[in-house]
Scaffold this motif. Structure first.
Motif: not given
Length: 410
Positions: A284-286, A238-244, A288-295
């Motif tokens: 986003x660097x990770x 899933x997105x949280x587990x991927x190597x960015x 959890x650090x995604x700009x969720x309010x903007x999303x």
């Protein structure tokens, strides 16, 4: 083959029959003489010759039986405007998206005839039974024949009225390849690459259309993660587990430029908004650090332009990260009661994730079982089975962040 043959035949049904006849001819000729050096060219040439034979027989029939031929049938089929749509496959997409057909019929017919998507996979994309989708495709073909809708490449002035249908076709084509509805592999690279090619051709054809830019941006930003969506053994990540660090940065940069260009026009549509959301994930660097309010705000705008229950479900995932899983669970439960996503396995899968994050493991396990009953892709089944095992065996509220629905499902 179909696109090239249809240009000669001037009729999609005739073209389909000629292509099928070419395959039958190949079975005989290739068994006898061996496979030719360029089998695709051999098949296409054979299908086109068969189409010409059909046209000659019809011409002879008209000359010998003029009283049986209605005047409208004597009109010559207009030569395609080669400059209007220069790419063969894109030309056929525009042709199939005829305004005389209902939108769903346009899209389904084009995906089936032009893009090689199975009827079952099209049905899953539309969230309807396969028999229903098969009937829609059949009705569309019958309407083309009954209404005598000719195979004719639309003129340049006619392209804008067909653009939204064409964008929908390409979007669903990409979606079907991004996460295959069935089969062993998570991704069907042939469909993904075909969708990207068609979108690039479309941007060349209509460079001033912001939604074309938006669609290409969405596909590039999403496909930039392709190599990291499974591990070395093919298991879904899933997105949280991927190597960015392994994401395709050149595709991300190009996608971001296209998003900016689309927004600068002031005519922002559903594809540009989805691309903007994908861009926030990409930079986003990770997770959890995604700009969720903007999303969440972008999803709010997207829902105004595209009030789809799938969009609402994706928004709920963003809400869970911005405001907590309990707030999102209320929205997911409302979507379940709505009923439009019945049979859509991402609904119980996301509900299971939210329940597990809330520590409600028994309910989460039931929801994972419900999702497993609906999923046909092996990679997704493996992922859900692993999550189910953890929900059964773990008493913790471990998060499975990053599970979202396929982009572009309608």
């Amino acid at each position: 083959m179909l696109a090239a043959t249809a240009r000669v035949a001037g009729d999609l049904d005739v073209a389909e029959e000629c292509v099928q006849d070419a395959y039958l001819a190949a079975l005989d000729a290739w068994a006898r003489d061996g496979v030719p050096h360029k089998p695709g060219a051999w098949l296409t040439a054979t299908a086109k010759r068969k189409a010409l034979d059909v046209l000659r027989r019809e011409k002879v029939f008209r000359s010998k039986m003029p009283l049986l031929v209605e005047p409208a049938e004597e009109e010559a089929v207009a030569e395609p405007d080669e400059d209007a749509v220069p790419d063969d496959r894109l030309r056929l997409v525009f042709t199939c998206c005829h305004p005389a057909l209902a939108r769903e019929a346009q899209v389904a017919l084009t995906l089936r005839l032009v893009c090689g998507v199975s009827t079952g996979d099209i049905a899953r994309a539309f969230l309807v039974p396969e028999t229903t989708m098969a009937a829609r495709v059949t009705r569309a073909k019958k309407k083309i024949a009954a209404a005598r809708i000719p195979y004719r490449v639309p003129e340049a002035a006619e392209l804008p009225e067909r653009l939204d249908a064409v964008l929908t076709v390409i979007h669903l084509l990409y979606t079907t390849g991004h996460t295959a509805p069935s089969g062993a592999d998570l991704v069907r690279a042939d469909l993904v690459d075909r969708a990207l090619h068609l979108t690039r051709m479309l941007l060349t054809l209509m460079p001033d259309e912001p939604e074309v830019r938006g669609l290409l941006a969405l596909l590039l930003l999403t496909d930039a993660r392709r190599a990291t969506r499974t591990d070395s053994e093919g298991r879904l990540l899933v997105l949280a587990e991927q190597d960015r660090s392994a994401w395709d940065r050149s595709a991300i940069a190009e996608g971001n430029r296209l998003v900016v260009g689309a927004f600068r026009t002031g005519r922002v549509g559903r594809y540009a908004l989805q691309a903007a959301i994908a861009s926030l994930h990409a930079v986003a660097p990770s997770y959890p650090a995604t700009d969720w309010p903007q999303v969440v705000r972008l999803y709010d705008e997207l829902l105004k332009r595209w009030p789809s229950p799938v969009v609402a479900l994706n928004r709920a995932v963003a809400v869970s990260m911005a405001h907590g899983p309990e707030a999102a669970l209320d929205e997911v439960e409302a979507l379940a009661r709505d009923g439009r996503l019945a049979g859509y396995h991402y609904l119980p899968a996301i509900r299971a994730d939210l329940l597990r994050r809330l520590g409600r493991q028994r309910e989460a396990a039931d929801a994972y079982r419900a999702a497993l009953d609906l999923v046909d892709n092996d990679a997704e089944r493996g992922f859900l089975s692993a999550r189910l095992a953890k929900a059964i065996n773990s008493g913790s509220g471990h998060s499975s962040e990053g599970w979202t629905t396929r982009p572009g499902a309608s």
